[in-house]
Design a protein around this motif. Structure first.
Motif, PDB file in Angstrom:
ATOM      1  N   ALA A   1      51.998 116.223 -33.855  1.00 25.27           N
ATOM      2  CA  ALA A   1      53.128 117.077 -33.231  1.00 25.27           C
ATOM      3  C   ALA A   1      54.346 117.095 -34.014  1.00 25.27           C
ATOM      4  O   ALA A   1      54.499 116.122 -34.778  1.00 25.27           O
ATOM      5  CB  ALA A   1      53.344 116.539 -31.730  1.00 25.27           C
ATOM      6  N   ASP A   2      55.366 117.753 -33.616  1.00 21.95           N
ATOM      7  CA  ASP A   2      56.636 117.889 -34.488  1.00 21.95           C
ATOM      8  C   ASP A   2      57.692 116.944 -33.602  1.00 21.95           C
ATOM      9  O   ASP A   2      58.702 117.344 -33.249  1.00 21.95           O
ATOM     10  CB  ASP A   2      57.096 119.340 -34.139  1.00 21.95           C
ATOM     11  CG  ASP A   2      56.407 120.174 -34.939  1.00 21.95           C
ATOM     12  OD1 ASP A   2      56.013 119.953 -36.072  1.00 21.95           O
ATOM     13  OD2 ASP A   2      55.905 121.392 -34.680  1.00 21.95           O
ATOM     14  N   LEU A   3      57.166 115.710 -33.315  1.00 23.12           N
ATOM     15  CA  LEU A   3      58.230 114.565 -32.746  1.00 23.12           C
ATOM     16  C   LEU A   3      57.668 113.211 -33.156  1.00 23.12           C
ATOM     17  O   LEU A   3      56.301 112.933 -33.393  1.00 23.12           O
ATOM     18  CB  LEU A   3      57.536 115.076 -31.199  1.00 23.12           C
ATOM     19  CG  LEU A   3      58.493 114.270 -29.916  1.00 23.12           C
ATOM     20  CD1 LEU A   3      59.868 114.931 -29.986  1.00 23.12           C
ATOM     21  CD2 LEU A   3      57.663 114.176 -28.708  1.00 23.12           C
ATOM     22  N   LEU A   4      58.678 112.497 -33.102  1.00 20.46           N
ATOM     23  CA  LEU A   4      58.547 111.128 -33.135  1.00 20.46           C
ATOM     24  C   LEU A   4      58.342 110.398 -32.092  1.00 20.46           C
ATOM     25  O   LEU A   4      59.491 110.227 -31.491  1.00 20.46           O
ATOM     26  CB  LEU A   4      59.667 110.502 -34.162  1.00 20.46           C
ATOM     27  CG  LEU A   4      59.728 111.109 -35.695  1.00 20.46           C
ATOM     28  CD1 LEU A   4      61.117 110.968 -36.085  1.00 20.46           C
ATOM     29  CD2 LEU A   4      58.872 110.256 -36.582  1.00 20.46           C
ATOM     30  N   HIS A   5      57.158 109.626 -31.831  1.00 17.38           N
ATOM     31  CA  HIS A   5      57.260 109.194 -30.492  1.00 17.38           C
ATOM     32  C   HIS A   5      57.902 107.729 -30.263  1.00 17.38           C
ATOM     33  O   HIS A   5      58.493 107.339 -29.338  1.00 17.38           O
ATOM     34  CB  HIS A   5      55.586 108.939 -30.279  1.00 17.38           C
ATOM     35  CG  HIS A   5      54.762 110.154 -30.198  1.00 17.38           C
ATOM     36  ND1 HIS A   5      55.011 111.257 -28.886  1.00 17.38           N
ATOM     37  CD2 HIS A   5      53.959 110.785 -31.077  1.00 17.38           C
ATOM     38  CE1 HIS A   5      54.114 112.198 -29.131  1.00 17.38           C
ATOM     39  NE2 HIS A   5      53.513 111.999 -30.293  1.00 17.38           N
ATOM     40  N   ILE A   6      57.723 107.065 -31.442  1.00 19.89           N
ATOM     41  CA  ILE A   6      58.147 105.544 -31.376  1.00 19.89           C
ATOM     42  C   ILE A   6      59.773 105.435 -30.812  1.00 19.89           C
ATOM     43  O   ILE A   6      59.945 104.592 -29.855  1.00 19.89           O
ATOM     44  CB  ILE A   6      57.741 104.920 -32.628  1.00 19.89           C
ATOM     45  CG1 ILE A   6      56.415 104.538 -32.680  1.00 19.89           C
ATOM     46  CG2 ILE A   6      58.478 103.252 -32.379  1.00 19.89           C
ATOM     47  CD1 ILE A   6      55.800 104.053 -33.883  1.00 19.89           C
ATOM     48  N   PRO A   7      60.711 106.341 -31.422  1.00 22.37           N
ATOM     49  CA  PRO A   7      62.185 106.275 -30.811  1.00 22.37           C
ATOM     50  C   PRO A   7      61.969 106.451 -29.350  1.00 22.37           C
ATOM     51  O   PRO A   7      62.816 105.722 -28.696  1.00 22.37           O
ATOM     52  CB  PRO A   7      62.841 107.014 -31.698  1.00 22.37           C
ATOM     53  CG  PRO A   7      62.094 107.242 -33.047  1.00 22.37           C
ATOM     54  CD  PRO A   7      60.495 107.334 -32.600  1.00 22.37           C
ATOM     55  N   LEU A   8      61.209 107.432 -28.980  1.00 21.50           N
ATOM     56  CA  LEU A   8      61.306 107.819 -27.506  1.00 21.50           C
ATOM     57  C   LEU A   8      60.758 106.543 -26.768  1.00 21.50           C
ATOM     58  O   LEU A   8      61.073 106.110 -25.620  1.00 21.50           O
ATOM     59  CB  LEU A   8      60.662 108.943 -27.484  1.00 21.50           C
ATOM     60  CG  LEU A   8      61.500 110.295 -27.610  1.00 21.50           C
ATOM     61  CD1 LEU A   8      60.501 111.409 -27.538  1.00 21.50           C
ATOM     62  CD2 LEU A   8      62.492 110.589 -26.834  1.00 21.50           C
ATOM     63  N   ALA A   9      59.575 106.137 -27.269  1.00 17.08           N
ATOM     64  CA  ALA A   9      59.013 104.837 -26.491  1.00 17.08           C
ATOM     65  C   ALA A   9      59.846 103.617 -26.350  1.00 17.08           C
ATOM     66  O   ALA A   9      59.872 103.139 -25.196  1.00 17.08           O
ATOM     67  CB  ALA A   9      57.677 104.609 -27.183  1.00 17.08           C
ATOM     68  N   ILE A  10      60.688 103.512 -27.231  1.00 18.59           N
ATOM     69  CA  ILE A  10      61.564 102.227 -27.474  1.00 18.59           C
ATOM     70  C   ILE A  10      62.718 102.576 -26.396  1.00 18.59           C
ATOM     71  O   ILE A  10      63.019 101.795 -25.735  1.00 18.59           O
ATOM     72  CB  ILE A  10      62.036 102.086 -28.916  1.00 18.59           C
ATOM     73  CG1 ILE A  10      61.010 101.490 -29.711  1.00 18.59           C
ATOM     74  CG2 ILE A  10      63.347 101.069 -28.874  1.00 18.59           C
ATOM     75  CD1 ILE A  10      61.450 101.425 -31.242  1.00 18.59           C
ATOM     76  N   ASN A  11      63.267 103.775 -26.160  1.00 22.69           N
ATOM     77  CA  ASN A  11      64.482 104.216 -25.466  1.00 22.69           C
ATOM     78  C   ASN A  11      63.982 104.324 -23.981  1.00 22.69           C
ATOM     79  O   ASN A  11      64.449 104.123 -23.067  1.00 22.69           O
ATOM     80  CB  ASN A  11      64.876 105.738 -26.037  1.00 22.69           C
ATOM     81  CG  ASN A  11      66.624 105.612 -25.656  1.00 22.69           C
ATOM     82  OD1 ASN A  11      67.166 104.875 -26.064  1.00 22.69           O
ATOM     83  ND2 ASN A  11      66.760 106.680 -25.382  1.00 22.69           N
ATOM     84  N   ALA A  12      62.600 104.578 -23.873  1.00 27.46           N
ATOM     85  CA  ALA A  12      62.150 104.634 -22.534  1.00 27.46           C
ATOM     86  C   ALA A  12      61.679 103.213 -22.145  1.00 27.46           C
ATOM     87  O   ALA A  12      60.931 103.093 -20.972  1.00 27.46           O
ATOM     88  CB  ALA A  12      60.850 105.612 -22.456  1.00 27.46           C
ATOM     89  N   GLY A  13      62.202 102.165 -22.760  1.00 28.64           N
ATOM     90  CA  GLY A  13      61.604 100.954 -22.051  1.00 28.64           C
ATOM     91  C   GLY A  13      60.449 100.344 -22.269  1.00 28.64           C
ATOM     92  O   GLY A  13      59.954  99.592 -21.427  1.00 28.64           O
TER      93      GLY A  13
END
Lengths: 65, 324
Positions: free
Chosen positions: B188-200
């Motif tokens: 996908a056109d998306l980086l999942h890890i920064p979001l996962a970190i931000n989502a706790g």
């Protein structure tokens, strides 16, 4: 170049748009499957040979521009 | 756990090495900038390392390739029809709890929410949704003991398929509520890890992967972007750095020494970084590798919570000692 998302993710598609998307995706998958079975077979054989002989394959010779 | 992993002497090589992946990734850069796609691209641009990526796809075993195609077919439903009648949201907390329950009932192992952040976008990307729902799906630890073989590669693809199915089902439910939602899974056109970190959901580990308490690094991540109003989770400290600084399991077991014992400056952030030029060719040879994930102490089943608790207690104890 369009990404997978740009090609096949459609927000609120009409029935026609959804059908067109499905057909184009099937074609995209078919091309990939053919490549794996055709070109992929040649590459897998060369790869196996390289493993046995110890003479490394050159990526650019296998996959042209 | 030194196993009989494939030799680091690879049976393939570039004649002319492409631009170093470490340069593309911004290793040593002190200014903040968006990430650039480099491997496992979405197809948005011709990647410098695209020949190796294609080679990887073509030498993959049949089952791995087949599951990848099936997964891509499923992903046509990542977006779709939105119900005309929009459900009125009166409580962000209630709808967030409902969405999390739905995600878990669809098979997610863990779920968190975050506002959409620019760090999750590649260069040129735009924020088109307000919120992100990040889900994790565990891989089977018995199967993942066979890393570097087709068996573990198949398990990885199975996990991708399961998380795709879960993310797609959840996105459908949100669209049925009349809100925009798009599932982002593999490629996908998306980086999942920064979001996962931000989502706790966890923290970045020394091996460059997310570490969570539930599954360590032995999981896959997917994200649903949506405009549905949600409460957001906060990033958590589970003491990943406390262990990673001293633990050398992944650095020792990585056959090509791609993992460093120190953090590096990458696009303006001091963080754990894996040497792309060393890692990815071996990853190609070893059916998606995964050694660092498998040997990570956090990935041992049912270990994460007690490990985190122990490390946090130790940190507090050390702080008290320093104060005395």
């Amino acid at each position: 170049m369009k990404s997978f998302e740009e090609q096949f993710y459609i927000e609120n598609p009409t029935r026609f748009e959804a059908l067109k998307r499905d057909l184009l995706l099937l074609l995209w998958l078919f091309r990939r499957a053919i490549m794996w079975a055709g070109k992929g077979l040649i590459i897998r054989l060369a790869y196996k040979k390289a493993k046995n002989t110890g003479k490394p394959l050159v990526i650019e010779d296998l996959i042209k521009d | 756990m030194k196993k009989n992993f494939p030799s680091p002497e690879l049976p393939f090589a570039y004649r002319d090495q492409p631009l170093s992946g470490n340069i593309i990734n911004g290793l040593g850069e002190t200014n903040k900038r968006a990430a650039t796609q480099i491997f496992h691209g979405s197809g948005a641009r011709e990647l410098e390392w695209s020949k190796l990526e294609l080679f990887f796809g073509l030498i993959n075993p049949f089952k791995v390739s087949w599951l990848n195609l099936v997964n891509r077919w499923m992903l046509r439903d990542a977006d779709g029809r939105i119900a005309k009648r929009k459900r009125k949201i009166t409580s962000h907390a209630d709808i967030t709890a409902e969405i999390k329950d739905l995600a878990l009932s669809f098979g997610a192992g863990s779920v968190g929410t975050s506002p959409m952040i620019k760090e999750a976008l590649y260069k040129g990307g735009e924020i088109n949704y307000a919120n992100a729902i990040v889900i994790l799906y565990p891989m089977d630890s018995d199967e993942m003991q066979h890393v570097t073989t087709a068996r573990a590669g198949t398990e990885t693809m199975r996990a991708y398929m399961e998380i795709s199915r879960t993310a797609i089902e959840l996105s459908k439910k949100i669209r049925a509520m009349g809100w925009r939602a798009r599932a982002y899974c593999e490629g996908a056109d998306l980086l999942h890890i920064p979001l996962a970190i931000n989502a706790g959901l966890g923290q970045l580990g020394k091996h460059g992967s997310l570490i969570c308490r539930e599954f360590g690094s032995s999981m896959r991540i997917a994200t649903i972007l949506t405009d549905l109003p949600l409460d957001h989770d906060k990033p958590i400290d589970i003491a990943v750095d406390d262990l990673c600084i001293g633990c050398r399991r992944c650095t020792i077991d990585c056959p090509v020494d791609a993992i460093s014992d120190e953090k590096h400056m990458v696009r303006g952030d001091d963080k754990w970084y894996v040497d792309f030029d060393k890692c990815v060719p071996y990853f190609t040879e070893a059916v998606g590798c995964g050694i660092c994930i498998e040997v990570c102490p956090w990935s041992k089943p049912d270990r994460g919570f007690s490990l985190s608790e122990k490390l946090l207690k130790k940190r507090e104890k050390n702080k008290l000692k320093e104060l005395k």
